[in-house]
Design an enzyme around this catalytic site. Structure first.
Site, short mmCIF file in Angstrom:
data_model
loop_
_atom_site.label_atom_id
_atom_site.label_comp_id
_atom_site.label_asym_id
_atom_site.label_seq_id
_atom_site.Cartn_x
_atom_site.Cartn_y
_atom_site.Cartn_z
N ASP A 13 0.81 -1.22 0.00
CA ASP A 13 0.00 0.00 0.00
C ASP A 13 0.84 1.27 0.00
OD1 ASP A 13 -2.27 -1.69 0.17
OD2 ASP A 13 -1.85 -1.91 2.31
N GLU A 14 1.99 1.19 -0.64
CA GLU A 14 2.84 2.38 -0.73
C GLU A 14 2.39 3.30 -1.86
OE1 GLU A 14 4.08 -0.70 -1.17
OE2 GLU A 14 5.24 -1.17 0.64
N GLY A 15 1.52 2.80 -2.71
CA GLY A 15 1.10 3.60 -3.87
C GLY A 15 1.78 3.14 -5.15
N ALA A 40 -3.33 -8.63 -3.22
CA ALA A 40 -2.94 -7.23 -3.31
C ALA A 40 -3.88 -6.45 -4.23
CB ALA A 40 -1.52 -7.13 -3.85
N HIS A 42 -4.07 -2.90 -6.27
CA HIS A 42 -3.39 -1.68 -6.67
C HIS A 42 -4.42 -0.63 -7.06
CE1 HIS A 42 0.69 -3.77 -7.59
NE2 HIS A 42 0.38 -3.74 -6.32
N THR A 122 -5.50 -11.69 4.23
CA THR A 122 -6.58 -11.02 3.50
C THR A 122 -7.76 -11.96 3.26
OG1 THR A 122 -5.65 -11.71 1.39
CG2 THR A 122 -4.94 -9.56 2.25
N THR A 189 3.33 -12.33 4.16
CA THR A 189 2.54 -13.02 3.14
C THR A 189 3.23 -14.34 2.76
OG1 THR A 189 1.30 -12.70 1.08
CG2 THR A 189 3.56 -11.83 1.13
N GLY A 250 -10.98 -3.55 2.78
CA GLY A 250 -11.75 -2.53 3.49
C GLY A 250 -11.35 -2.38 4.95
N ARG A 251 -10.37 -3.15 5.41
CA ARG A 251 -9.96 -3.05 6.81
C ARG A 251 -9.23 -1.72 7.06
NH1 ARG A 251 -6.48 -8.43 7.76
NH2 ARG A 251 -5.70 -7.85 5.71
N LEU A 280 3.17 12.59 -0.59
CA LEU A 280 3.88 13.69 0.08
C LEU A 280 2.87 14.74 0.57
CD1 LEU A 280 6.86 14.64 0.62
CD2 LEU A 280 6.56 16.17 -1.33
P1 IMP Z 1 -2.02 -12.88 2.98
O1 IMP Z 1 -1.04 -12.34 2.01
O2 IMP Z 1 -3.44 -12.71 2.52
O3 IMP Z 1 -1.69 -14.27 3.41
O4 IMP Z 1 -1.90 -11.99 4.31
C1 IMP Z 1 -0.72 -11.99 5.11
C2 IMP Z 1 -0.38 -10.59 5.60
O5 IMP Z 1 -0.06 -9.77 4.49
C3 IMP Z 1 -1.55 -9.88 6.31
O6 IMP Z 1 -1.01 -9.06 7.32
C4 IMP Z 1 -2.15 -9.02 5.20
O7 IMP Z 1 -2.83 -7.90 5.72
C5 IMP Z 1 -0.90 -8.62 4.46
N1 IMP Z 1 -1.16 -8.30 3.05
C6 IMP Z 1 -1.37 -9.15 2.03
N2 IMP Z 1 -1.55 -8.49 0.87
C7 IMP Z 1 -1.44 -7.19 1.17
C8 IMP Z 1 -1.51 -6.00 0.39
O8 IMP Z 1 -1.69 -6.00 -0.82
N3 IMP Z 1 -1.35 -4.83 1.04
C9 IMP Z 1 -1.11 -4.80 2.37
N4 IMP Z 1 -1.03 -5.87 3.14
C10 IMP Z 1 -1.20 -7.07 2.54
MG MG Z 2 -2.81 -2.25 -1.91
#
Ligand code: IMP
Ligand code: MG
Length: 337
Positions: A13-15, A40, A42, A122, A189, A250-251, A280
């Site tokens: 989620d850095e952008g 993930a 984007h 996730t 992950t 949505g968390r 920024l």
């Molecule tokens: P998983 O990748 O779904 O197994 O989740 C493992 C950890 O990675 C959890 O803390 C998730 O919140 C985090 N995570 C997985 N994908 C993302 C992402 O795209 N952005 C941010 N955190 C992620």
């Molecule tokens: Mg993201």
């Protein structure tokens, strides 16, 4: 810069989506390979519309860019087909024959395992899907009739494009601190998220890479469980304008100030040649939508210089707003000096 890898420096989620969409438009990318999986999202703002893409590469905003999903990625078929329709890229997207398939059963495993729930996954089932790949029982893209029209040999296409001097981007997901090997284990992950892993998943060797651009948000966020040094309360995050919710699940995202030590580690392990900073304007609101470095306030310039001094890596792109083109591009200046 014929072949660039984009990797996240913190916990995702850095952008990255925004940076990728800018490069796609600005450099007229010929080819964009997505790695990673459906967990993930984007986020891309383009022509006033917001996209949260789990499968389609961010390069889709440039309508001549070929879009590919690498052999090391996992494809969630229904999500893939939905996004192909939403972005209207049917004629220019390909999936490697050997990409593995992430199924409903994997998602159920993620959601019902107390251990995995405790890690705050996730819920898409990425860990269980990769487990199957490691056990060599996973279904591959070539085994799925709906994917037949999209099957491709991604490594060959990507290497041929690089050899022909075309503009190629390898799109990473998540961030270094979520890496299975280098992150905050076990709160990570199911895969490595570093630049080397992105190359490996796409099928491109390290000698073919010209730039490794690591994306660092101007503050740090993380979703799910695990350590977050300097974490501030949700209330404080709201006051500072840093409060975010996850594009995918949505968390609430937890947040903390920018962390130079973590940034140094991320740049080292990724072998970064350039940094892109994002948001920024969330830390220095007076910089919103600036397109020129000279428009930045002294405090904001000081922050950018501090990143460069501490990491020894140039800040090539600076994001100052959500739209793809809200960016200060310093790359010309970098090559000139
Ligand atoms: P998983 O990748 O779904 O197994 O989740 C493992 C950890 O990675 C959890 O803390 C998730 O919140 C985090 N995570 C997985 N994908 C993302 C992402 O795209 N952005 C941010 N955190 C992620
Ligand atoms: Mg993201």
């Amino acid at each position: 810069m014929p072949c660039t890898v984009i990797a996240g420096g913190f916990w995702g989620d850095e952008g990255k989506g925004k940076i990728i969409s800018y490069l796609a438009l600005k450099d007229k990318l010929d080819l964009c390979v997505r790695t990673g999986s459906v967990n993930a999202a984007h986020t891309i703002w383009y022509e006033g519309k917001r996209y949260a893409l789990h499968m389609v590469p961010g390069g889709f905003v440039h309508n001549r860019c070929r879009l590919l999903i690498g052999a090391g990625a996992n494809v969630q078929v229904a999500q893939f087909l939905r996004e192909v329709e939403e972005t209207n890229v049917e004629n220019r997207i390909g999936v490697d024959r050997q990409a593995s398939i992430i199924e409903e059963k994997h998602s159920n495993q993620d959601k019902t395992s107390a251990y995995l729930k405790g890690l705050g996954t996730t819920g898409w089932g990425v860990g269980p899907a990769i487990e199957e790949r490691v056990c060599r029982t996973a279904k591959l893209a070539k085994d799925v009739p709906e994917l037949e029209p999209y099957l491709a040999d991604v490594a060959t296409e990507a290497n041929q494009a690089i050899d022909a001097g075309r503009e190629v981007l390898l799109e990473g997901t998540q961030g270094l601190l979520l890496s299975l090997f280098h992150g905050t284990y076990p709160y990570v992950t199911g895969r490595d998220t570093s630049a080397s892993a992105i190359c490996s998943e796409a099928g491109v060797g390290p000698t073919k890479i010209d730039e490794v651009m690591v994306v660092l948000k101007s503050f740090v966020t993380r979703v799910g469980t695990g350590p977050l040094p300097g974490e501030i309360s949700k209330q404080e995050a709201m006051k500072r304008g840093w409060f975010e919710t996850a594009a995918g699940t949505g968390r609430d995202r937890r947040s903390a100030p920018f962390n130079f030590e973590l940034a140094k580690k991320a740049l080292m392990i990724n072998g970064a040649t350039q940094v892109a900073t994002t948001k920024l304007d969330c830390v220095f609101p007076e910089c919103k939508d600036a397109r020129d470095y000279q428009q930045l306030s002294e405090k904001a310039k000081q922050f950018i210089k501090e990143i460069e001094n501490q990491t020894g890596t140039p800040v090539a792109l600076i994001g100052t707003g959500p739209e793809a083109l809200s960016i200060i591009d310093r790359r010309k200046h970098l090559t000139a000096t």
